[in-house]
Structures are given as C-alpha cells and as structure tokens.
Scaffold this active site. Structure first.
Site, mmCIF file in Angstrom:
data_model
loop_
_atom_site.group_PDB
_atom_site.id
_atom_site.type_symbol
_atom_site.label_atom_id
_atom_site.label_comp_id
_atom_site.label_asym_id
_atom_site.label_seq_id
_atom_site.Cartn_x
_atom_site.Cartn_y
_atom_site.Cartn_z
ATOM 1 C CD GLU A 193 -4.131 -5.755 2.649
ATOM 2 O OE1 GLU A 193 -5.148 -4.822 3.268
ATOM 3 O OE2 GLU A 193 -3.123 -5.565 2.618
ATOM 4 C CD GLU A 246 -2.864 -1.103 2.431
ATOM 5 O OE1 GLU A 246 -4.084 -1.698 2.162
ATOM 6 O OE2 GLU A 246 -2.530 -0.420 3.233
#
Length: 681
Positions: free
Chosen positions: A318, A161
């Site tokens: 995710e 991320e």
C-alpha cells in the site's frame, strides 16, 4: 547471483512475463457488479497485474455464524484471472463482523484505563482472545480450502496491518497470556522479580496470578514491566500471524504467505526485525508524512524494509496516489510525485508496487483517501499518471528479482532501544528515537552518501562505518559485538543516551555510556537534557539541542573533535573519537539535526575512507540506490528537488528517465527518476 521473484505473475497476451507487480487493494464488494467489468478493463489499460482482495470482507463472506457467501468472491477471482490479473488473497480476519462482536463481546480490546474498544471502525479484536482466534482460523480454513487451487492465487495475505489499532490490549485475556509469556521468558518468579527490579516500591511478586499488564496506575508503572509488555504485545500478534500461516501452508504449501508491515513514521509497536523471518516475503505499507524530511523518511522506511527483507525483493502493498484522509491536513501530491515515490520504493528493492486502493470509495471513513481511479474517474490526471507508471514499471522488467547492493555505511535501527528510550520517568520526554535516526540518514543523503538502514540481526561487519544513534539497550553480547567490530577495522558512531541499560532496562553501573564506556574512552557522571526552547553552541558554529553530556575523557587515545562553547558544560568535550584496534568509536553528545550532522559527518566519513559515489553537481540533490544480480548493476538516480539536476560522469544503458548529456552522463528533470544499467565491477 540467483534472482528470487516474489511470485509467478501471469503471462501477458504476447507471452512475456510482467516481472514487476503493479496494482492495488481491490474492494469490489463496495460496488455493484456492473462496475466490475469496467474495473478490469481499466486495470488492463493501466498495466495492473496484481491486486489484494478480500481484506475487509469477513462480514460479506460469512454473514452469520453458519452462513457462507463465496459466490461473489468466486466471480471476482474468475474475472481477474480471465484478464491476466493475479490475486494476493487476504484471510479477511482484520475486522470481525457485527454478528461476532454481538455474540462475543469478550473479543473486544480493553484500554489501559479499562475502557472497551467498541465496534464501528476496524481491528476491534484482542490478539490473545481464544474466542476470536477460533472464529478467525475457521474463516482462514474455509478460504484456504475453497481457493487453494484457484489459478489467480499467487500469495496469501494474513489479516491486514496487524497491530495498527490493537497492538496494546489490557484485558483479562491479555493478562493471562502475558503471565504465560513471562513464565516462558523468566522461568520462575525470583528471576522475574530481579529482572523487573521489584524491590523498588514494594512490587515483589509472590504468585504469577498477581502480575497484570501495565494498566492505569497511580504513578509511573514499572519500566521493565512496560518494556516486557511491549515485547509481549509484538509477540502476541506474531503468534496470530503464525496461527493463520500454519493453516495456509498446510492447505497450499507452494503459495507464499505474507502480511503487510507498516514501516513508516511513528508505527513502533511491532518489532518487524523479529517478524521478518515469519513471512515468505516481506510486504510493507507506507504513506508520506508531511514535513521538511518527508521524502527522506520515505527513503529511510523503504531502505529499512529492504534490509528487513535481507536484501531480497519485497512487496509495497500500500501507498497513496495522492492525498490520504487521516492527517490533520491532507495534501495532494504534486506532479511527478506519484511516480517518484513509487520508484523510490523500487530503488530500495520493491518488486511489486501497489496502492490503497483501486477505486476511490463513495462512502466510509476513507472516501477522501486517493486511489488509482479517483472520484473524477479515468478521465483524470491521477489515472493518467497511474497508467504512465504502469508503463514505466514494464520498462523496468529486467531488474525484477535483483537484490539491493549493500552500501559502505549503515544506520543501526533497534526496536527495543526505540521502545525503552522513550519510556516515562526519563531525563527528558522530548527524546524522539526515530527522528534522531532519520536525521543521520538525511545528513548522509545531503552529502550524497549511500547508506543502509539495518537491524542488529544483519551483517554489521560488512560496513566501513556504522552509526548507532540512541542505542539505549545494549546487552553484554551486543557490546562485545560492537567492540569487536571496531577492533577489526570498523568505525562506529553512537550518540547521547546510548549504552545505558541492559536487556532488563537495568543501568550499566560505573558511569555512562555504560556498556560502551570503555570502547568510547569517555565517562559521563550526569546527563544534561535541555529545555525545549534551549540550545548550546559548539565549535565551528554548530548548535546542539535536546541533550548535552558532562563528558570526562578517560583514555589518552580519545580525541576531542568538538567542545561546548556555551551552556553548563562550556569547554568540555561534545564530540569525541577513540582509536580502537584497527578502527574507531566516536560519540556525539547532543542533537545536531540534519544540517549540523551534515557538517560533522565529512570528517568521520574521511576517517572511514568513505566517499560519495555521485558526481559533485548531484550530491545532496540526487539520491543513489543500487540493485544488482551480480553481473549487472541497476543505478537508480532520484531527483530530490524541484529543479533539473545534471549528473555527469555516470554511464550505462538508460532504462528509464533522464535526458542524455552527450556521451557522458544525463540531466534529471524536476522530481525525475532515471535508471542506468551497467556491468558490475
């Protein structure tokens, strides 16, 4: 059409290839060794064939500057491979270990007000720190050397991320890197001074060293400086991605490299339209946001991700099985939502569906974040739902490697317009770029219209109808492209605060909407933003909020579709459409919201000869998405409601979901997803 799998997953015991990936982030370092064997047993039971490993493991892998501990990771990699589970191996650079920040506090980010971002959470590093880069790349090289030939390795996962918590750093490292970036962009100070409009407020620069990031200032910082800093910050993280990727490709040229984007909600600092070409396949993380458009937003984000991937398959790295831990109130998912959320990503092109995380943590900031194996253990509704999803994904193996089928309608999503339209010192601080784009998407869903969410890097000419909400930044070449699109038969819709500035955030003079004024056949002398509690009435009972425009129609070919019936601009045009060559260009001057847009869109869709592909009973209640391999079409029918919905008239070979309604159609249960396979053409 050639199918393009993400990567080669291991064969199952019966020799079949599990074509869709299914799994989670796996964090075995949080658990004693005796749990690992139980983990792989349950993974096999659930149908897991893919995990992301070592994401936050730097401190475990490298406990000290010259100390390495790969033994545990060797053991886990071997264990997973022995049980037929592939590994997306992270470079573990997401969060530096305490020994590194203690020895080198100069790697820590600095806020706009000069405060240091200290360790204790995650991502506490400067994207432009040469010291951090040196240590991070050393770790990447060590991992690449050790695991290059490991049979479990199917992909590399750069950091994690990128930019989630450290997108904007205002340190001296960032200042130096920003100046270098500006030199590359502008070449000389005269060009920069013109682009930044530094004649205003005595800001003209005479030396590169005088330039700083837009740190805390006495008033509104220079807007082009702010916009360029956003561009630079996205580029700085992209350069870190490239640096890690270069090491990985040198060691393992045949192993694909990815990093997980965050195409969701308000995550806007990273220009993923620019990043997508830097990875071998696109990956994304997504979490459902509460609110009346929560599932529309999920679809919007998955749709945009699929188009960032160019229609090719992508990796949902995710999402959550149930509640998250970071919202003000963290709602558990209702029955059926775990599967529906997952399969909606597959509908928009995901060939791997993974969760954060495999086993729910007992300690740390995310211990209340749901997982595939919850605190209650395998004897739980969550794990049973996980295992059922694994079974369903096995049934969907035939569609792996297929591509998204383009729709006839597209919504143009532009990161630079998002950044620039929400800067300070504007007509209103209430403007929400992404909300306006989502409103159009929700309205199309309500009408049963399939639409793509695209960036300007895509093939816009393939669409009959192109919606460009709040397209604020319009360089001359984009204005030319949109004009050509309309004249060649496309139908453009744009909205308030569009066409206003060029790439330097300079106003297009002569009246708004600036670069699009002639194409639209209107002229606006002054904006009419509304107070938060105010609204205006339009024809046909429509209500507008947020914004109005004082429109003058300048071309006889411009048709007024609706007028204001209250407010300062009563009687003036509110919605217009102008014939342009073989196509048209329409303008919507106020925020109508999803319901209002759903009432306006049918006429605009009819004008573009666009019709719903769904039968009447299913429109607005069922979302349709299509994947294809050229010879076969895979129709995903997603029940958006909590009631059963009939879908008559659609035929095909049912792969999953739904109950057959005789020989003609099916019945979708509440929150159900069905997939039909039918020949193309």
């Amino acid at each position: 059409m050639t199918r393009t799998p993400l990567f080669q997953l291991p064969t199952t015991a019966d020799g079949a290839l599990p074509r869709l990936g299914f799994g989670a982030d796996y964090n075995p370092e949080q658990w004693p060794r005796e749990v690992w064997a139980e983990d792989v047993r349950l993974m096999r039971l659930a149908g897991v064939n893919l995990v992301s490993l070592a994401i936050f493991s730097w401190a475990r892998i490298q406990p000290g500057p010259e100390t390495w501990d790969f033994g545990w990771l060797d053991e886990v990699m071997d264990l997973l491979h022995a049980h037929g589970i592939a590994v997306d191996l992270a470079t573990a650079t997401a969060s530096p270990p305490p020994w590194l920040t203690t020895a080198h506090p100069e790697i820590l980010p600095v806020t706009a007000s000069g405060e240091t971002v200290w360790p204790g959470a995650r991502q506490h590093w400067r994207p432009t720190s040469p010291v951090f880069r040196e240590h991070a790349l050393r770790l990447v090289a060590a991992l690449a050397e050790r695991y290059a030939s490991h049979p479990a390795l199917v992909a590399w996962h750069v950091s994690n991320e990128l930019g989630c918590h450290n997108i904007y750093d205002y340190s001296d490292d960032a200042a130096r890197a920003f100046r270098n970036w500006l030199r590359t962009r502008y070449g000389d100070l005269d060009t920069l001074n013109h682009a930044w409009g530094t004649a205003f407020w005595s800001q003209r620069y005479g030396d590169w060293e005088q330039i700083l990031p837009p740190r805390l200032a006495a008033s509104h910082p220079n807007p082009t400086q702010q916009l360029d800093f956003k561009r630079f910050s996205s580029d700085a993280l992209k350069e870190h991605l490239r640096a890690e990727r270069a090491i990985l490709r040198a060691a393992t040229p045949d192993v694909p490299v990815t990093t997980n984007f965050m195409v969701m909600g308000g995550t806007k600092g990273m220009n993923y339209a620019d990043w997508a070409a830097e990875v071998d396949f696109v990956s994304n993380d997504h979490y459902v946001l509460p609110g009346p458009q929560s599932r529309d937003e999920l679809s919007f984000s998955a749709n945009l991700t699929g188009n960032l991937a160019g229609g090719r398959p992508w990796y949902l790295m995710e999402h959550s099985t149930s509640a998250v831990n970071w919202q003000p109130v963290n709602l558990a998912k209702r029955q059926g939502e775990l599967a529906r959320d997952s399969l909606l990503h597959v509908a928009h092109g995901a060939d791997a569906v993974c969760f954060f995380q495999w086993r729910q943590s007992v300690a740390g900031a995310e211990k209340y974040h749901s997982a595939m194996v919850p605190h209650a253990g395998a004897d739980s509704e969550t794990f049973r739902a996980v295992a059922e999803l694994g079974r369903v994904l096995g049934e969907l193996a035939p569609l792996a490697g297929t591509r998204r089928e383009p729709a006839q309608v597209a919504i143009l999503f532009d990161w630079e317009s998002w950044w620039a339209s929400e800067l300070d010192s504007h007509p209103t601080s209430l403007l929400d770029y992404r909300r306006e784009a989502l409103d159009w998407y929700s309205a199309l869903l309500a009408l049963g219209i399939r639409a793509d969410v695209v960036t300007q890097h895509g093939d816009l000419e393939r669409y009959r109808l192109l919606i460009a909400p709040v397209l604020h930044v319009v360089p001359a070449e984009l204005a030319t492209r949109l004009t050509r699109y309309a004249h060649q038969g496309g139908h453009l819709i744009t909205t308030y605060f569009s066409g206003i500035v060029d790439q330097h955030d300079h106003i297009w003079l002569g009246g708004y909407p600036g670069a699009l004024r002639d194409l639209l056949g209107i002229r606006i002398e002054e904006f009419g933003p509304l107070l938060e509690e105010d609204s205006v009435l339009l024809d046909d009972g429509l209500t507008g909020t947020l914004w109005t425009d004082r429109i003058t129609v300048t071309d006889p070919a411009t048709e007024i579709l609706a007028r204001y019936r209250s407010g300062e601009y009563t009687g003036r045009a509110a919605l217009t459409r102008r014939a342009a060559g073989a196509g048209s260009a329409a303008y919507v001057s106020t925020r109508l919201g999803p319901d209002g847009l759903a009432r306006v869109l049918p006429g605009l869709l009819d004008h573009a000869d666009v019709r719903s592909e769904l039968p009447e009973p299913a429109r607005g209640r069922v979302e349709l998405a299509v994947r294809t391999d050229g010879g076969q079409r895979y129709l995903f029918l997603v029940n958006r409601t909590d009631q059963a919905v009939p879908v008559p008239g659609l035929t095909g070979d049912p792969l999953i979901g739904g109950a057959l309604l005789g020989a003609d159609g099916l019945l979708l249960g509440p929150r159900d997803v069905a997939v039909l396979r039918a020949p193309s053409g």
